[in-house]
Design a protein around this motif. Structure first.
Motif, PDB file in Angstrom:
ATOM      1  N   ALA A 150       0.793  -1.229   0.000  1.00  0.00           N
ATOM      2  CA  ALA A 150       0.000   0.000   0.000  1.00  0.00           C
ATOM      3  C   ALA A 150       0.824   1.277   0.000  1.00  0.00           C
ATOM      4  O   ALA A 150       0.370   2.304   0.492  1.00  0.00           O
ATOM      5  N   HIS A 151       2.034   1.241  -0.542  1.00  0.00           N
ATOM      6  CA  HIS A 151       2.766   2.479  -0.753  1.00  0.00           C
ATOM      7  C   HIS A 151       2.151   3.257  -1.908  1.00  0.00           C
ATOM      8  O   HIS A 151       1.511   2.681  -2.802  1.00  0.00           O
ATOM      9  N   TRP A 152       2.384   4.570  -1.925  1.00  0.00           N
ATOM     10  CA  TRP A 152       1.712   5.454  -2.880  1.00  0.00           C
ATOM     11  C   TRP A 152       1.887   5.007  -4.319  1.00  0.00           C
ATOM     12  O   TRP A 152       0.956   5.078  -5.124  1.00  0.00           O
ATOM     13  N   ASP A 153       3.102   4.531  -4.679  1.00  0.00           N
ATOM     14  CA  ASP A 153       3.394   4.219  -6.070  1.00  0.00           C
ATOM     15  C   ASP A 153       2.907   2.836  -6.489  1.00  0.00           C
ATOM     16  O   ASP A 153       3.269   2.350  -7.570  1.00  0.00           O
ATOM     17  N   HIS A 154       2.070   2.239  -5.656  1.00  0.00           N
ATOM     18  CA  HIS A 154       1.451   0.956  -6.007  1.00  0.00           C
ATOM     19  C   HIS A 154      -0.070   1.015  -5.884  1.00  0.00           C
ATOM     20  O   HIS A 154      -0.743   0.059  -6.255  1.00  0.00           O
ATOM     21  N   VAL A 155      -0.573   2.145  -5.399  1.00  0.00           N
ATOM     22  CA  VAL A 155      -2.031   2.261  -5.251  1.00  0.00           C
ATOM     23  C   VAL A 155      -2.613   3.579  -5.751  1.00  0.00           C
ATOM     24  O   VAL A 155      -3.830   3.678  -5.918  1.00  0.00           O
ATOM     25  N   CYS A 156      -1.784   4.605  -5.998  1.00  0.00           N
ATOM     26  CA  CYS A 156      -2.406   5.914  -6.253  1.00  0.00           C
ATOM     27  C   CYS A 156      -3.128   5.965  -7.590  1.00  0.00           C
ATOM     28  O   CYS A 156      -4.000   6.819  -7.785  1.00  0.00           O
ATOM     29  N   GLY A 157      -2.834   5.043  -8.514  1.00  0.00           N
ATOM     30  CA  GLY A 157      -3.610   4.980  -9.743  1.00  0.00           C
ATOM     31  C   GLY A 157      -5.078   4.704  -9.498  1.00  0.00           C
ATOM     32  O   GLY A 157      -5.933   4.993 -10.355  1.00  0.00           O
ATOM     33  N   LEU A 158      -5.401   4.173  -8.326  1.00  0.00           N
ATOM     34  CA  LEU A 158      -6.796   3.916  -7.972  1.00  0.00           C
ATOM     35  C   LEU A 158      -7.607   5.197  -7.864  1.00  0.00           C
ATOM     36  O   LEU A 158      -8.841   5.164  -7.999  1.00  0.00           O
ATOM     37  N   LEU A 159      -6.936   6.313  -7.626  1.00  0.00           N
ATOM     38  CA  LEU A 159      -7.659   7.580  -7.528  1.00  0.00           C
ATOM     39  C   LEU A 159      -8.392   7.910  -8.824  1.00  0.00           C
ATOM     40  O   LEU A 159      -9.384   8.632  -8.806  1.00  0.00           O
ATOM     41  N   ASP A 160      -7.905   7.380  -9.951  1.00  0.00           N
ATOM     42  CA  ASP A 160      -8.552   7.597 -11.238  1.00  0.00           C
ATOM     43  C   ASP A 160      -9.428   6.413 -11.654  1.00  0.00           C
ATOM     44  O   ASP A 160      -9.927   6.380 -12.778  1.00  0.00           O
ATOM     45  N   LEU A 161      -9.599   5.462 -10.739  1.00  0.00           N
ATOM     46  CA  LEU A 161     -10.433   4.278 -10.996  1.00  0.00           C
ATOM     47  C   LEU A 161     -11.464   4.151  -9.879  1.00  0.00           C
ATOM     48  O   LEU A 161     -11.469   3.185  -9.112  1.00  0.00           O
ATOM     49  N   PRO A 162     -12.350   5.129  -9.751  1.00  0.00           N
ATOM     50  CA  PRO A 162     -13.299   5.136  -8.625  1.00  0.00           C
ATOM     51  C   PRO A 162     -14.212   3.918  -8.652  1.00  0.00           C
ATOM     52  O   PRO A 162     -14.678   3.489  -9.702  1.00  0.00           O
ATOM     53  N   GLY A 163     -14.403   3.357  -7.456  1.00  0.00           N
ATOM     54  CA  GLY A 163     -15.326   2.239  -7.313  1.00  0.00           C
ATOM     55  C   GLY A 163     -14.738   0.881  -7.631  1.00  0.00           C
ATOM     56  O   GLY A 163     -15.382  -0.144  -7.369  1.00  0.00           O
ATOM     57  N   LEU A 164     -13.520   0.849  -8.194  1.00  0.00           N
ATOM     58  CA  LEU A 164     -12.924  -0.453  -8.514  1.00  0.00           C
ATOM     59  C   LEU A 164     -12.574  -1.178  -7.217  1.00  0.00           C
ATOM     60  O   LEU A 164     -11.835  -0.651  -6.388  1.00  0.00           O
ATOM     61  N   PRO A 165     -13.083  -2.396  -7.016  1.00  0.00           N
ATOM     62  CA  PRO A 165     -12.758  -3.128  -5.789  1.00  0.00           C
ATOM     63  C   PRO A 165     -11.263  -3.437  -5.694  1.00  0.00           C
ATOM     64  O   PRO A 165     -10.564  -3.534  -6.714  1.00  0.00           O
ATOM     65  N   VAL A 166     -10.793  -3.588  -4.475  1.00  0.00           N
ATOM     66  CA  VAL A 166      -9.392  -3.888  -4.210  1.00  0.00           C
ATOM     67  C   VAL A 166      -9.300  -5.156  -3.373  1.00  0.00           C
ATOM     68  O   VAL A 166     -10.016  -5.310  -2.375  1.00  0.00           O
TER      69      VAL A 166
END
Length: 313
Positions: A150-166
């Motif tokens: 969960a470091h920034w450079d492995h999850v921050c792309g999710l900010l542009d993928l709203p609602g995508l489950p993790v």
């Protein structure tokens, strides 16, 4: 509004810089006794294969001395922020959605200033959604995201993928979400309010790794324990038509670390690794299996390019 993050102590920062000099001259040596103690529990019994494609990304050259402790040659290596699309008969998912649009202000700005200097991405970095579009993939074509940690450079792309489950290792979820502020390197904005499927590594040992989780129950995508860089770091073991591939996240930043059993350089590795000793032990485990599976560290741009199914430069 960015979430507050825990700042590294002054002593830790100073120690990291001092360790950079010390490690260049006297790098930490492999633990041969631990290496000999490792046993191979074997590979999963996989009934299907999957495909893996690396999204296009622009690497940057960085001094090897800042990546691999004690290594002087070559002088520089190519460092990237890779993301991977995995296609299984039952689902298509993204491993390590790494880069959001305007990552410098939306994610890196949350990090301590001492660390921002080392990790700020270049201006030509490619957002995850842009790279997905190049493959004619949009958010609706993905079933879920699977970060190795969960470091920034492995999850921050999710900010542009709203609602995508993790899908997130429960130990990692607890590490990044518990407490008043996020730990160093961890970000919460990408995960807050998002559907999350927690899992535990309660499956049997595989290869040299102590725990596992079979994502689909068919042996084709199995998560293995690569703790150290963060408490819940995992590797994604994939059965592809071209052979077994292990997406290793940041357990190593470069294949040289695995080949030589050399830890990350103290700056910034001494801040980025949550547990340096456990991370070093994980390097031994990766070293022992490097001839059995293709190990791909997320930031090793040239290793990413060796994937049999790939898109990019």
């Amino acid at each position: 509004m960015p979430q507050n993050v825990q700042s590294p102590s002054l002593a830790r920062c100073c120690g990291s810089l001092a360790g950079l000099v010390t490690g260049a001259v006297r790098p930490r040596q492999p633990d041969q006794r631990f290496l000999r103690s490792l046993t191979d529990a074997g590979l999963p019994d996989a009934s299907v294969t999957v495909s893996v494609t690396a999204l296009r990304q622009k690497p940057r050259s960085v001094p090897t001395a800042f990546i691999v402790e004690g290594r002087r040659h070559p002088r520089q290596v190519r460092n990237g922020l890779a993301s991977f699309v995995v296609t299984h008969p039952e689902a298509t998912f993204i491993v390590d959605p790494s880069v959001c649009i305007d990552a410098g202000t939306r994610a890196v700005a949350q990090l301590p200033a001492f660390l921002r200097m080392a990790v700020r991405p270049s201006d030509d970095i490619i957002p995850t959604t842009t790279a997905l579009a190049e493959l004619s993939l949009g958010p609706g074509d993905l079933d879920f995201a699977l970060p190795t940690h969960a470091h920034w450079d492995h999850v921050c792309g999710l900010l542009d993928l709203p609602g995508l489950p993790v899908h997130l290792h429960r130990k990692e979820r607890d590490w990044v979400m518990d407490g008043p502020v996020a730990p160093v390197g961890g970000v919460r904005d990408s995960l807050i309010g998002r559907p999350t499927v927690d899992y535990d590594l309660d499956g049997p040992p595989l290869l040299t790794f102590t725990g596992s989780h079979d994502l689909f129950g068919d042996g084709s995508v199995v998560l293995v324990d690569l703790a150290g860089h963060t408490p819940g770091s995992v590797g994604v073991l994939l059965n592809t038509a071209g052979g077994w591939v292990l997406l290793a996240g940041d357990a190593a930043w470069h294949t040289y670390q695995i080949d030589d059993i050399r830890q990350k350089a103290s700056y910034p590795g001494g801040i980025a690794d949550e547990d340096r000793t456990e991370t070093f032990r994980t390097l031994h485990r990766l070293h022992a299996v490097r001839d059995i599976v293709t190990v791909v560290p997320t930031h090793d741009h040239d290793a990413v390019r060796t994937l049999p199914s790939r898109v990019g430069h």
